[in-house]
Design an enzyme around this catalytic site. Sequence first.
Site, PDB file in Angstrom:
ATOM      1  N   GLY A  79       3.448 -14.861  -3.619  1.00  0.00           N
ATOM      2  CA  GLY A  79       4.086 -13.690  -3.841  1.00  0.00           C
ATOM      3  C   GLY A  79       4.006 -12.612  -2.514  1.00  0.00           C
ATOM      4  N   ALA A  80       4.265 -13.356  -1.328  1.00  0.00           N
ATOM      5  CA  ALA A  80       3.948 -12.660   0.004  1.00  0.00           C
ATOM      6  C   ALA A  80       5.489 -12.059   0.508  1.00  0.00           C
ATOM      7  CB  ALA A  80       3.488 -13.663   0.952  1.00  0.00           C
ATOM      8  N   ASN A  81       6.432 -11.928  -0.477  1.00  0.00           N
ATOM      9  CA  ASN A  81       7.646 -11.484   0.088  1.00  0.00           C
ATOM     10  C   ASN A  81       7.952  -9.956  -0.171  1.00  0.00           C
ATOM     11  OD1 ASN A  81       8.149 -11.801  -2.518  1.00  0.00           O
ATOM     12  ND2 ASN A  81       9.644 -13.230  -2.118  1.00  0.00           N
ATOM     13  N   GLY A  93       5.885  -5.974  -1.899  1.00  0.00           N
ATOM     14  CA  GLY A  93       4.712  -5.281  -2.173  1.00  0.00           C
ATOM     15  C   GLY A  93       3.160  -5.633  -1.200  1.00  0.00           C
ATOM     16  N   ILE A  94       2.295  -5.383  -1.959  1.00  0.00           N
ATOM     17  CA  ILE A  94       0.856  -5.800  -1.367  1.00  0.00           C
ATOM     18  C   ILE A  94       0.878  -7.306  -0.779  1.00  0.00           C
ATOM     19  CG2 ILE A  94      -1.589  -6.004  -1.818  1.00  0.00           C
ATOM     20  CD1 ILE A  94      -1.129  -4.231  -4.188  1.00  0.00           C
ATOM     21  N   GLY A  95       1.614  -8.226  -1.278  1.00  0.00           N
ATOM     22  CA  GLY A  95       1.549  -9.689  -0.719  1.00  0.00           C
ATOM     23  C   GLY A  95       2.335  -9.609   0.612  1.00  0.00           C
ATOM     24  N   SER A 137      -6.063  -5.892 -12.148  1.00  0.00           N
ATOM     25  CA  SER A 137      -5.618  -4.861 -12.587  1.00  0.00           C
ATOM     26  C   SER A 137      -6.482  -3.997 -13.296  1.00  0.00           C
ATOM     27  CB  SER A 137      -4.230  -5.221 -13.167  1.00  0.00           C
ATOM     28  OG  SER A 137      -3.472  -3.783 -13.569  1.00  0.00           O
ATOM     29  N   TYR A 157       0.304  -8.610 -20.279  1.00  0.00           N
ATOM     30  CA  TYR A 157       0.021  -8.544 -19.064  1.00  0.00           C
ATOM     31  C   TYR A 157      -1.648  -8.067 -18.898  1.00  0.00           C
ATOM     32  CZ  TYR A 157      -0.243  -6.811 -14.107  1.00  0.00           C
ATOM     33  OH  TYR A 157      -0.401  -6.443 -12.966  1.00  0.00           O
TER      34      TYR A 157
END
Length: 327
Positions: free
Chosen positions: A10-12, A14-16, A141, A174
Amino acid sequence: MKNKTVIITGANSGIGKEAALRFAKENYRVIMACRNLDISRKVREQIIEVSNNDEVELMELDVSTFGSIRKFCSDFQNRYDQLDILIHNAGYFNHGEPYRESADGIELTFATNVIGPFLMTHLLLGNLRRSKDPRILFAGSNIIKHFFDPKRKIDFLDGQYEEIIKSFTVYKMYAQSKMALTLLTFKMAERFEQFGIKVNAIQINGATMSKETIKKFKPKYKLIAWVQNIFIPPASYMADKYFKICTEEQFNHTTGKLFNDKTEIMLPSPNEYPGFIKQMKQIFGTSVYPAYTENSNVSDKLWALCAELTGNPMITYEKHNLDPKIE
């Protein structure tokens, strides 16, 4: 750090995205493991330009799908022998979505946040063991605070799938998936300690959401997201914590821990039900996490479920065999 490799799911955005940039600036070889390649290609170009590091590679990965995970891991292993850091940052939480299943027939939130990372970690275990300082970090989280309520449990472990569908909300699932991820963190740390692999998690209290993320929300939830963005820190704040936990010498021997957003190690809450004042301190503080995590029966049951759902009921670990035996 040119010879060190980090995978960030998920590096595209936000935090990633910020974590990928942080590692790239420090001359790590960064593997961006992302589902949406169209968005990710542009992000990769930005990271290379800003960091002046062309060792940033984009590889396709849908962490909710076993076939995609297996292909990603196979492609990675064809190119690289060693993996130094694995950051499970990708997660699924889409406000207002109805019950949905992954391509493998597992509820999508649980598949993305729990089962997929379990399989991916095991497939890359041999590569991690070839590193001199292998580290795994899970993005947790503060939603697990719901489990301060002693009546809360992970419904998925009971196999009551009809009831899960009937009472389903993404928010509820979640919370359960992030608690399950915390349990897996502690269990993996215990099992992988013999190989020198450090496994930790960080409790995220929120981070500024990107425009791309907010666009996925339904209209009434978009407004909530915009308001939240005013009061929570930028994604780069948590990305720095990722980097610190995964690289600094002070954490060389730290494993099986949950960190707060100040990179302080959190502790389990007492088993007894607290009074009102202590409850408020637990809910609004960042020093303790629910005692539910200390239930070994729950963590054993979760581990067995993950192994069963991934089609790997027999996973054995041998000290002198770098690759795990998965049947």
